[in-house]
Design a protein around this motif. Structure first.
Motif, PDB file in Angstrom:
ATOM      1  N   ALA A 401      -0.578 -16.880  12.465  1.00 19.01           N
ATOM      2  CA  ALA A 401      -0.029 -17.358  11.197  1.00 19.01           C
ATOM      3  C   ALA A 401      -1.120 -17.868  10.272  1.00 19.01           C
ATOM      4  N   VAL A 402      -2.162 -18.490  10.861  1.00 17.15           N
ATOM      5  CA  VAL A 402      -3.274 -18.999  10.060  1.00 17.15           C
ATOM      6  C   VAL A 402      -4.585 -18.633  10.745  1.00 17.15           C
ATOM      7  N   THR A 403      -5.618 -18.492   9.942  1.00 13.48           N
ATOM      8  CA  THR A 403      -6.982 -18.324  10.448  1.00 13.48           C
ATOM      9  C   THR A 403      -7.872 -19.294   9.688  1.00 13.48           C
ATOM     10  N   PHE A 404      -9.042 -19.588  10.267  1.00 11.16           N
ATOM     11  CA  PHE A 404      -9.948 -20.524   9.602  1.00 11.16           C
ATOM     12  C   PHE A 404     -11.327 -20.390  10.227  1.00 11.16           C
ATOM     13  N   ASP A 405     -12.316 -20.792   9.458  1.00  6.34           N
ATOM     14  CA  ASP A 405     -13.682 -20.928   9.950  1.00  6.34           C
ATOM     15  C   ASP A 405     -13.917 -22.409  10.202  1.00  6.34           C
ATOM     16  N   LEU A 406     -14.406 -22.727  11.383  1.00  2.74           N
ATOM     17  CA  LEU A 406     -14.657 -24.124  11.704  1.00  2.74           C
ATOM     18  C   LEU A 406     -15.840 -24.619  10.883  1.00  2.74           C
ATOM     19  N   PRO A 407     -15.633 -25.576   9.970  1.00  5.59           N
ATOM     20  CA  PRO A 407     -16.735 -26.046   9.131  1.00  5.59           C
ATOM     21  C   PRO A 407     -17.749 -26.846   9.929  1.00  5.59           C
ATOM     22  N   ALA A 408     -19.004 -26.815   9.486  1.00  7.19           N
ATOM     23  CA  ALA A 408     -20.057 -27.561  10.173  1.00  7.19           C
ATOM     24  C   ALA A 408     -19.932 -29.058   9.959  1.00  7.19           C
ATOM     25  N   GLY A 409     -19.123 -29.459   9.027  1.00 16.65           N
ATOM     26  CA  GLY A 409     -18.956 -30.885   8.747  1.00 16.65           C
ATOM     27  C   GLY A 409     -17.758 -31.113   7.862  1.00 16.65           C
ATOM     28  N   GLY A 410     -17.676 -32.306   7.319  1.00 14.16           N
ATOM     29  CA  GLY A 410     -16.577 -32.643   6.428  1.00 14.16           C
ATOM     30  C   GLY A 410     -15.437 -33.313   7.167  1.00 14.16           C
ATOM     31  N   MET A 411     -14.279 -33.378   6.504  1.00 12.81           N
ATOM     32  CA  MET A 411     -13.116 -34.090   7.037  1.00 12.81           C
ATOM     33  C   MET A 411     -11.848 -33.249   6.948  1.00 12.81           C
ATOM     34  N   LEU A 415      -7.391 -23.523   5.683  1.00 10.70           N
ATOM     35  CA  LEU A 415      -6.712 -22.467   6.407  1.00 10.70           C
ATOM     36  C   LEU A 415      -6.353 -21.301   5.494  1.00 10.70           C
ATOM     37  N   ARG A 416      -6.465 -20.083   6.041  1.00 11.72           N
ATOM     38  CA  ARG A 416      -5.972 -18.886   5.367  1.00 11.72           C
ATOM     39  C   ARG A 416      -4.632 -18.528   6.002  1.00 11.72           C
ATOM     40  N   VAL A 417      -3.599 -18.475   5.181  1.00  7.12           N
ATOM     41  CA  VAL A 417      -2.242 -18.219   5.662  1.00  7.12           C
ATOM     42  C   VAL A 417      -1.954 -16.724   5.598  1.00  7.12           C
ATOM     43  N   ASP A 418      -1.291 -16.202   6.634  1.00 11.53           N
ATOM     44  CA  ASP A 418      -0.892 -14.792   6.657  1.00 11.53           C
ATOM     45  C   ASP A 418      -0.139 -14.452   5.369  1.00 11.53           C
ATOM     46  N   PRO A 419      -0.509 -13.355   4.690  1.00 11.93           N
ATOM     47  CA  PRO A 419       0.141 -13.009   3.407  1.00 11.93           C
ATOM     48  C   PRO A 419       1.656 -12.856   3.515  1.00 11.93           C
TER      49      PRO A 419
END
Length: 476
Positions: A401-411, A415-419
């Motif tokens: 349903a969603v994909t994402f790149d794990l960020p190197a930092g931040g809070m 997420l990219r949601v399935d179209p």
């Protein structure tokens, strides 16, 4: 109850209306216009008599008349406004009460994620349950002992905090600044507002990231800027697109978040950073670098701010202690050329004059003792663990349903949601299930729907993150 003064308007000259009736009528009018509310206490008869310079029996007569009419009640030796007031017809005066008698712009809609029982992913707020309030309270009490801090001070901020902050920026962020090139502000948003009102003239074009941070757009527009959206990709703001917009006219400034781009979390690469600084130097563009969460970089080598490599002197560095401590403390700062800081100080002197010197001295003490730095390291470990928990929960419950790149930092995670999924409808259902989150639409310059969700992981603990994702999956 401690005596208190209560001004009541009486006739200035001779009047055929008895004074006790004037007092009663004034109190009735105060009730109608909302100054006095149901249950409010009235001052004692002696106190009000002394205030008005009348005999106590006059005030007692007014109180008896109000009680007979149902406006007041006597409770435990106190006269109070009745909790069940009689209905009075609304006239033109009462209908207009509370309305402005002049034109106002249309209000901007405001959405709050803070509701009781709501698991709010938010936009990357610190966990207030972890704030070292005991350390801060002790430092604040000690600062209160310096009575000179209760008077007027330097508009640039408390000198000890500026000196301690200069050392911190040198040691942790690689900036070569001294206290003369620093100004303490009311959070990073206050820093941007002050810089914008000082630098920008009505009609100046200011480039902003798209998607980006709507609160900064509002601040820049309030200063008279014409905003120029510049697209963002996987490497941050697209410098070639910024260069193309220069063909349409000069650009006064560019606002960006190169460390962890807001909202996508991507980091601007070294080559693109150099091209941006070169372009800004050639066209005399002020670069407003907002480094709002620099302390929270979890993996790889630390990424230094643009301000560290600024041969053209174009970068104005904006930062905050809010992400380390708490946003309610409103501790931000600006670092830039000494001449700019002097202009900012002059602008501030014409507005609120200065910040909270006592709080700033307390923060300075915590910095000097290394306590804020130690707390930042602790938060970095906790937030990194929460990032892992959230990522794992998303993979288990929302795989596909969603994909994402794990960020190197931040809070936050972006997420990219399935179209095939309507992100807006999903978010509405999730809120009914007790989970609040923000869709990509909120960050698009044109307000268009984007197939994205921004999930902050710092304000929720591991159990809350697991539960929030479970509810999110249930809503889908």
């Amino acid at each position: 109850m401690r005596p208190w003064t209560f001004p009541v308007a009486l006739h200035a000259g001779p009047s055929r209306e008895p004074v006790f009736q004037q007092i009663a009528q004034a109190i009735r009018a105060d009730i109608r216009r909302g100054r006095l509310r149901p249950g409010d206490p009235l001052p004692g008869s002696r106190t009000l008599a002394d205030t008005l310079g009348v005999h106590r029996n006059t005030v007692l007569a007014a109180y008896r008349e109000l009680e007979a009419e149902g406006w007041t009640v006597a409770e435990q030796r106190t006269t109070r406004i009745a909790r069940d007031l009689p209905q009075t017809p609304a006239g033109p005066r009462t209908e207009a009460m509370g309305r402005a008698g002049y034109d106002l712009p249309a209000p901007r809609p405001r959405k709050s994620l803070r509701e009781p029982g709501l698991l709010a992913f938010g936009g990357g707020l610190p966990d207030l349950r972890l704030v070292p309030t005991d350390l801060l309270a002790r430092a604040y009490r000690r600062a209160l002992g310096s009575r000179e801090l209760l008077g007027y001070g330097d508009a640039r901020g408390e000198p000890r905090l500026r000196a301690a902050l200069a050392r911190l920026l040198s040691e942790m962020r690689g900036l070569a600044v001294d206290e003369g090139r620093l100004m303490i502000t009311g959070g990073s948003q206050g820093a941007l507002d002050l810089v914008a009102r000082t630098l920008i003239r009505p009609g100046d074009r200011v480039a902003v990231e798209d998607p980006g941070y709507p609160a900064t757009w509002a601040t820049l527009r309030a200063a008279g800027a014409e905003l120029v959206p510049v697209p963002v990709d996987e490497a941050g703001l697209r410098v070639e697109a910024l260069a193309a917009r220069l063909a349409e006219g000069p650009i006064r400034a560019v606002y960006l978040t190169p460390h962890h781009q807001f909202p996508t979390t991507v980091t601007m690469g070294a080559a693109r950073r150099m091209r941006l600084l070169d372009l800004a130097a050639r066209h005399r563009i002020a670069v407003l670098e907002d480094d709002y969460d620099n302390e929270f970089h979890f993996e790889g080598r630390p990424v230094l701010p643009l301000a560290c490599e600024d041969p053209g002197g174009v970068v104005i560095y904006l930062g905050t202690l809010s992400k380390i401590l708490a946003p309610g403390l409103r501790l931000g700062f600006v670092a830039g050329p000494r001449a700019l800081v002097e202009l900012l100080a002059a602008r501030r002197e014409a507005a609120d004059g200065q910040g909270d010197q006592v709080l700033q001295r307390a923060a300075a003490e915590l910095l000097e003792d290394g306590l804020i730095q130690r707390h930042a390291r602790k938060m970095r470990r906790i937030y990194q663990a929460r990032r892992e928990v959230l990522a794992g929960a998303l993979r288990r419950h929302l795989d596909g349903a969603v994909t994402f790149d794990l960020p190197a930092g931040g809070m936050c995670l972006w997420l990219r949601v399935d179209p095939a999924i309507d992100a807006e409808a999903w978010t509405a259902r999730a809120r009914r299930a007790g989970v609040a989150l923000i869709t990509g639409r909120a960050f698009d310059f044109q307000g268009r729907p984007l197939p994205n969700l921004r999930l902050g992981f710092s304000a929720l603990d591991e159990g809350e993150l697991e539960e929030a994702v479970r509810r999110l999956a249930g809503a889908l």
